[in-house]
Write an enzyme that holds these catalytic residues in place. Structure first.
Site, PDB file in Angstrom:
ATOM      1  N   ASP A 162       0.767  -1.300  -0.007  1.00 18.76           N
ATOM      2  CA  ASP A 162       0.052  -0.109   0.033  1.00 18.76           C
ATOM      3  C   ASP A 162       1.008   1.226  -0.125  1.00 18.76           C
ATOM      4  OD1 ASP A 162      -2.027  -1.613   0.123  1.00 18.76           O
ATOM      5  OD2 ASP A 162      -2.185  -1.771   2.357  1.00 18.76           O
ATOM      6  N   LYS A 220       1.662   2.127  -5.249  1.00 14.39           N
ATOM      7  CA  LYS A 220       2.404   1.538  -6.477  1.00 14.39           C
ATOM      8  C   LYS A 220       1.506   1.631  -7.585  1.00 14.39           C
ATOM      9  CE  LYS A 220       2.269  -2.598  -4.381  1.00 14.39           C
ATOM     10  NZ  LYS A 220       2.002  -2.103  -2.977  1.00 14.39           N
ATOM     11  N   GLY A 221      -0.065   1.366  -7.111  1.00 13.02           N
ATOM     12  CA  GLY A 221      -0.899   1.828  -8.431  1.00 13.02           C
ATOM     13  C   GLY A 221      -0.779   3.264  -9.051  1.00 13.02           C
ATOM     14  N   GLY A 271      -4.656  -4.403  -3.698  1.00  9.47           N
ATOM     15  CA  GLY A 271      -5.509  -3.519  -3.984  1.00  9.47           C
ATOM     16  C   GLY A 271      -4.839  -2.147  -4.641  1.00  9.47           C
ATOM     17  N   HIS A 272      -4.817  -1.605  -5.658  1.00  8.58           N
ATOM     18  CA  HIS A 272      -4.196  -0.636  -6.493  1.00  8.58           C
ATOM     19  C   HIS A 272      -4.760   0.452  -7.028  1.00  8.58           C
ATOM     20  CE1 HIS A 272      -0.428  -3.825  -7.035  1.00  8.58           C
ATOM     21  NE2 HIS A 272      -0.802  -3.808  -5.915  1.00  8.58           N
ATOM     22  N   THR A 293      -5.676 -11.623   3.789  1.00  4.00           N
ATOM     23  CA  THR A 293      -6.884 -10.964   3.271  1.00  4.00           C
ATOM     24  C   THR A 293      -7.860 -11.859   2.728  1.00  4.00           C
ATOM     25  OG1 THR A 293      -5.726 -11.435   0.895  1.00  4.00           O
ATOM     26  CG2 THR A 293      -5.231  -9.270   1.934  1.00  4.00           C
ATOM     27  N   ARG A 295       2.445 -29.105  -6.448  1.00  2.00           N
ATOM     28  CA  ARG A 295       2.318 -29.756  -7.847  1.00  2.00           C
ATOM     29  C   ARG A 295       0.893 -30.405  -7.965  1.00  2.00           C
ATOM     30  NH1 ARG A 295       7.494 -32.939  -7.097  1.00  2.00           N
ATOM     31  NH2 ARG A 295       6.683 -32.579  -5.086  1.00  2.00           N
ATOM     32  N   GLN A 330       2.020  -6.149  -3.209  1.00  2.69           N
ATOM     33  CA  GLN A 330       2.387  -6.015  -1.670  1.00  2.69           C
ATOM     34  C   GLN A 330       3.849  -5.332  -1.680  1.00  2.69           C
ATOM     35  OE1 GLN A 330       1.452  -9.560  -3.282  1.00  2.69           O
ATOM     36  NE2 GLN A 330      -0.462  -8.673  -2.600  1.00  2.69           N
ATOM     37  N   THR A 347      -8.424  -3.305  -0.370  1.00  2.00           N
ATOM     38  CA  THR A 347      -8.943  -4.838  -0.598  1.00  2.00           C
ATOM     39  C   THR A 347      -9.958  -5.225   0.558  1.00  2.00           C
ATOM     40  OG1 THR A 347      -6.908  -5.273  -1.654  1.00  2.00           O
ATOM     41  CG2 THR A 347      -8.395  -7.129  -0.933  1.00  2.00           C
ATOM     42  N   THR A 348      -9.354  -4.878   1.757  1.00  3.26           N
ATOM     43  CA  THR A 348     -10.512  -5.507   2.916  1.00  3.26           C
ATOM     44  C   THR A 348     -11.254  -4.452   3.558  1.00  3.26           C
ATOM     45  OG1 THR A 348      -8.565  -5.485   4.205  1.00  3.26           O
ATOM     46  CG2 THR A 348      -8.951  -7.450   3.205  1.00  3.26           C
ATOM     47  N   GLY A 349     -10.762  -2.956   3.281  1.00  2.39           N
ATOM     48  CA  GLY A 349     -11.270  -2.047   4.217  1.00  2.39           C
ATOM     49  C   GLY A 349     -10.680  -1.896   5.485  1.00  2.39           C
ATOM     50  N   LYS A 364       2.781  10.059  -0.533  1.00  2.00           N
ATOM     51  CA  LYS A 364       2.120  10.558   0.467  1.00  2.00           C
ATOM     52  C   LYS A 364       2.676  11.786   1.241  1.00  2.00           C
ATOM     53  CE  LYS A 364      -1.580   8.059   1.377  1.00  2.00           C
ATOM     54  NZ  LYS A 364      -2.634   6.934   1.748  1.00  2.00           N
ATOM     55  N   SER A 389       5.468  12.102  -4.630  1.00  5.60           N
ATOM     56  CA  SER A 389       3.908  12.106  -4.882  1.00  5.60           C
ATOM     57  C   SER A 389       3.383  13.037  -3.566  1.00  5.60           C
ATOM     58  CB  SER A 389       3.146  10.609  -5.140  1.00  5.60           C
ATOM     59  OG  SER A 389       2.035  10.835  -4.911  1.00  5.60           O
TER      60      SER A 389
HETATM   61  P1  GDP Z   1      -0.883   0.577  -3.650  1.00  4.07           P
HETATM   62  O1  GDP Z   1      -1.411  -0.754  -3.081  1.00  4.07           O
HETATM   63  O2  GDP Z   1       0.769   0.462  -3.472  1.00  4.07           O
HETATM   64  O3  GDP Z   1      -1.061   0.409  -4.989  1.00  4.07           O
HETATM   65  O4  GDP Z   1      -1.455   1.356  -2.701  1.00  4.07           O
HETATM   66  P2  GDP Z   1      -2.954   1.742  -2.425  1.00  4.07           P
HETATM   67  O5  GDP Z   1      -3.843   2.205  -3.410  1.00  4.07           O
HETATM   68  O6  GDP Z   1      -3.435   0.149  -1.584  1.00  4.07           O
HETATM   69  O7  GDP Z   1      -2.849   2.721  -1.212  1.00  4.07           O
HETATM   70  C1  GDP Z   1      -2.491   3.773  -1.510  1.00  4.07           C
HETATM   71  C2  GDP Z   1      -3.472   4.959  -1.078  1.00  4.07           C
HETATM   72  O8  GDP Z   1      -2.807   6.289  -0.983  1.00  4.07           O
HETATM   73  C3  GDP Z   1      -4.495   4.990  -2.273  1.00  4.07           C
HETATM   74  O9  GDP Z   1      -5.635   5.450  -1.467  1.00  4.07           O
HETATM   75  C4  GDP Z   1      -4.116   6.158  -3.230  1.00  4.07           C
HETATM   76  O10 GDP Z   1      -5.088   7.029  -3.988  1.00  4.07           O
HETATM   77  C5  GDP Z   1      -3.355   6.968  -2.203  1.00  4.07           C
HETATM   78  N1  GDP Z   1      -2.321   7.922  -2.484  1.00  4.07           N
HETATM   79  C6  GDP Z   1      -1.388   7.543  -3.231  1.00  4.07           C
HETATM   80  N2  GDP Z   1      -0.230   8.522  -3.448  1.00  4.07           N
HETATM   81  C7  GDP Z   1      -0.423   9.430  -2.560  1.00  4.07           C
HETATM   82  C8  GDP Z   1      -0.248  10.705  -2.256  1.00  4.07           C
HETATM   83  O11 GDP Z   1       0.769  11.151  -2.447  1.00  4.07           O
HETATM   84  N3  GDP Z   1      -0.773  11.254  -1.229  1.00  4.07           N
HETATM   85  C9  GDP Z   1      -2.154  11.117  -0.728  1.00  4.07           C
HETATM   86  N4  GDP Z   1      -2.596  11.886   0.099  1.00  4.07           N
HETATM   87  N5  GDP Z   1      -2.485   9.855  -0.979  1.00  4.07           N
HETATM   88  C10 GDP Z   1      -1.865   9.089  -1.987  1.00  4.07           C
HETATM   89  P1  IMO Z   2      -0.969  -4.259  -2.253  1.00  2.81           P
HETATM   90  O1  IMO Z   2      -0.477  -4.930  -3.411  1.00  2.81           O
HETATM   91  C1  IMO Z   2      -1.041  -4.682   2.123  1.00  2.81           C
HETATM   92  C2  IMO Z   2      -0.857  -8.835   3.625  1.00  2.81           C
HETATM   93  C3  IMO Z   2      -2.088  -9.044   4.433  1.00  2.81           C
HETATM   94  C4  IMO Z   2      -1.668 -10.005   5.515  1.00  2.81           C
HETATM   95  C5  IMO Z   2      -0.451 -10.715   4.773  1.00  2.81           C
HETATM   96  C6  IMO Z   2      -0.878 -12.120   4.122  1.00  2.81           C
HETATM   97  O2  IMO Z   2      -2.272  -3.620  -2.350  1.00  2.81           O
HETATM   98  O3  IMO Z   2       0.139  -3.520  -1.558  1.00  2.81           O
HETATM   99  P2  IMO Z   2      -2.254 -12.814   2.200  1.00  2.81           P
HETATM  100  O4  IMO Z   2      -4.014 -12.573   1.742  1.00  2.81           O
HETATM  101  O5  IMO Z   2      -1.551 -12.347   1.137  1.00  2.81           O
HETATM  102  O6  IMO Z   2      -2.057 -14.268   2.501  1.00  2.81           O
HETATM  103  O7  IMO Z   2      -2.186 -12.036   3.385  1.00  2.81           O
HETATM  104  O8  IMO Z   2       0.048  -9.848   3.618  1.00  2.81           O
HETATM  105  N1  IMO Z   2      -1.114  -8.156   2.299  1.00  2.81           N
HETATM  106  C7  IMO Z   2      -0.988  -6.891   1.942  1.00  2.81           C
HETATM  107  N2  IMO Z   2      -1.083  -5.834   2.775  1.00  2.81           N
HETATM  108  N3  IMO Z   2      -1.053  -4.448   0.756  1.00  2.81           N
HETATM  109  C8  IMO Z   2      -1.069  -5.744   0.141  1.00  2.81           C
HETATM  110  O9  IMO Z   2      -1.059  -5.591  -1.040  1.00  2.81           O
HETATM  111  C9  IMO Z   2      -1.208  -6.787   0.590  1.00  2.81           C
HETATM  112  N4  IMO Z   2      -1.337  -8.151   0.111  1.00  2.81           N
HETATM  113  C10 IMO Z   2      -1.354  -8.798   1.324  1.00  2.81           C
HETATM  114  O10 IMO Z   2      -2.870  -7.952   5.161  1.00  2.81           O
HETATM  115  O11 IMO Z   2      -0.918  -9.328   6.641  1.00  2.81           O
HETATM  116 MG    MG Z   3      -2.820  -1.684  -1.879  1.00  2.00          MG
END
Ligand code: GDP
Ligand code: IMO
Ligand code: MG
Length: 428
Positions: free
Chosen positions: A13, A16-17, A40-41, A129, A143, A223, A299-301, A330, A412
């Site tokens: 989180d 990356k997205g 969740g990107h 998740t 396998r 991740q 993803t999970t809120g 951020k 960013s």
């Molecule tokens: P990812 O899993 O690495 O793609 O990241 P997520 O999308 O799960 O979480 C990143 C969150 O931060 C999302 O809600 C983005 O919209 C938000 N975000 C990304 N870059 C920035 C930033 O520079 N500033 C702020 N305030 N929010 C950001």
């Molecule tokens: P993105 O790509 C943050 C965490 C879960 C848990 C552990 C194992 O959005 O950054 P899993 O369901 O993979 O077996 O869970 O990994 N986890 C993440 N945490 N961002 C993710 O993906 C994650 N994908 C898995 O919360 O601790």
């Molecule tokens: Mg994410």
């Protein structure tokens, strides 16, 4: 520089997205090489938010998007995601989305086993998740997995009946749970096969041809480094290799095809799920970061745990991934804090620890050693070049570059695609 890998440096989180969506403009193909819909990107374009779990984040830039062999795919979720993106006006068809024949398919018993283990109290709760990711990778290693090529094969039904019998025995006898209805499973997956078959392709050959044509490939990690199955905080990790080296294994290209690797670093640290987190904050500052950063899982809120940036982790990520540059995300969230802390090492008993410890018992007892820098009051979200940033912000950035020994290529300052300061363009 042509082919670029993007990975998370912390516990996921990191944003990356957003960065993949931004840099996809300068690429031809975007590939996810590991993980599944545990990811969740989030992408924000012209104020509209898109969240993808399986489809690579290059899809909004109309690039060819690839689900690599290293991924585990829940076909029902993928179909729902394709429909969601289409409803939002995104073009998706087998010309722009390709699924590796070798990617593994998540089955209903994987999700049932994931949920059973997390809820039963018999084994260590990881805080997964709940998407069946771990059990699917287990079957791959054992396998017993079903790949997309197997889903298309005439022996699919026979193979699935045999595997489901074993899974049902485990669910019923060990977990005292309902079994999976194999007839329903076969019917459902028959439907999925019909929809997804046109997307299935030989990705290794496709990518090789793309590289030969001079196309630029962007590899999208999911991740983060510290959730890596080998190098993360095991067992509180995900079940795939999340680091840059796996971009090759997970897509079927050789390491000489990779030119650079960018690590995404959130300006503070977050974690969802269980596991040690040395710089975690349980005070008002932690609340401030959680609220201002809107730190809820895409993803999970779930609420994300928050803490200061940890340079012991970032240095670990620089080494493990051969990072050539950082994208700091951020940064806007830190505005309004009087002072900001940077963890530079750990104190453990009477020792000073500089390298991320392997033992979780040691990590769990590490106290962060902080350096404190002055904060800034200004809202920096409209800043688009370094010179306009407050002095204290620039000092913070400089310190991160010094401690990580890695240049910051992008900054960013908001979720939107344009809310970015490009310091060294990775493709120019
Ligand atoms: P990812 O899993 O690495 O793609 O990241 P997520 O999308 O799960 O979480 C990143 C969150 O931060 C999302 O809600 C983005 O919209 C938000 N975000 C990304 N870059 C920035 C930033 O520079 N500033 C702020 N305030 N929010 C950001
Ligand atoms: P993105 O790509 C943050 C965490 C879960 C848990 C552990 C194992 O959005 O950054 P899993 O369901 O993979 O077996 O869970 O990994 N986890 C993440 N945490 N961002 C993710 O993906 C994650 N994908 C898995 O919360 O601790
Ligand atoms: Mg994410």
């Amino acid at each position: 520089m042509s082919n670029l890998v993007i990975v998370g440096t912390q516990w996921g989180d990191e944003g990356k997205g957003k960065i993949v969506d931004l840099l996809a403009e300068y690429s031809d193909v975007v590939v996810r090489f590991q993980g599944g819909n545990n990811a969740g990107h989030t992408m924000v374009v012209n104020g509209e938010q898109f969240i993808s779990h399986l489809v690579p984040s290059g899809i909004l830039q109309k690039k060819i998007c690839i689900i690599g062999n290293g991924m585990v795919v829940d076909p029902g979720v993928l179909i729902t995601e394709i429909d969601y993106l289409k409803e939002k006006g995104v073009k998706i068809d087998p010309e722009v989305l390709l699924i590796s024949q070798k990617a593994h398919v998540i089955m209903p018993y994987h999700k049932a086993i994931d949920a059973a283990r997390e809820g039963c109290g018999k084994s260590k709760k990881i805080g997964t998740t709940g998407r069946g990711i771990g059990p699917c990778y287990e079957d791959k290693a054992a396998r017993r997995g079903i790949r997309f090529i197997d889903l298309l094969d005439e022996d699919f039904e026979k193979n699935v009946r045999a595997v489901t019998e074993e899974k049902n025995f485990y669910l019923q006898s060990f977990h005292k749970l309902d079994t999976i209805d194999v007839d329903q499973l076969i019917k459902d997956y028959d439907g999925f096969r019909k929809i997804l078959a046109p997307y299935v392709a030989d990705i290794s050959v496709f990518l090789d041809n793309a590289v030969r044509k001079g196309n630029r490939i962007l590899f999208e990690g999911a991740q983060g480094t510290h959730l890596d199955i080998d190098h993360g905080t095991y067992p509180y990790v995900t079940s795939s290799s999340t680091i840059s080296g796996n971009a090759c294994c997970g897509s079927g290209i050789g390491p000489k095809r990779i030119d650079s690797v960018i690590g995404i670093v959130k300006a503070y640290t977050t974690r969802v799920g269980e596991g040690p987190f040395p710089t975690e904050l349980f005070d008002d500052t932690g609340d401030f970061l959680q609220k201002k950063g809107a730190e809820f899982g895409a993803t999970t809120g779930r609420k994300r745990r928050c803490g200061w940036i940890d340079m012991v982790m970032i240095k670990n990520a620089v080494r493990l991934n051969s990072l050539t540059g950082l994208a700091l995300t951020k940064l806007d969230v830190l505005g309004g804090l009087d002072e900001i802390r940077i963890c530079t090492s750990y104190a453990y008993k009477n020792q000073r620890i500089e390298d991320f410890p392997v033992s979780l018992n040691v990590l769990g007892e590490c106290e962060p050693v902080y350096e404190t820098v002055a904060g800034w009051e200004e809202d920096i979200s409209s800043v688009r070049n370094m010179e306009e940033l407050p002095d204290n912000t620039r000092k913070y950035l400089k310190r991160i570059e010094e401690l990580s020994e890695t240049p910051i290529d992008l900054i960013s300052v908001g979720p939107g695609r344009n809310e970015t300061i490009m310091v060294n363009h990775p493709f120019k």
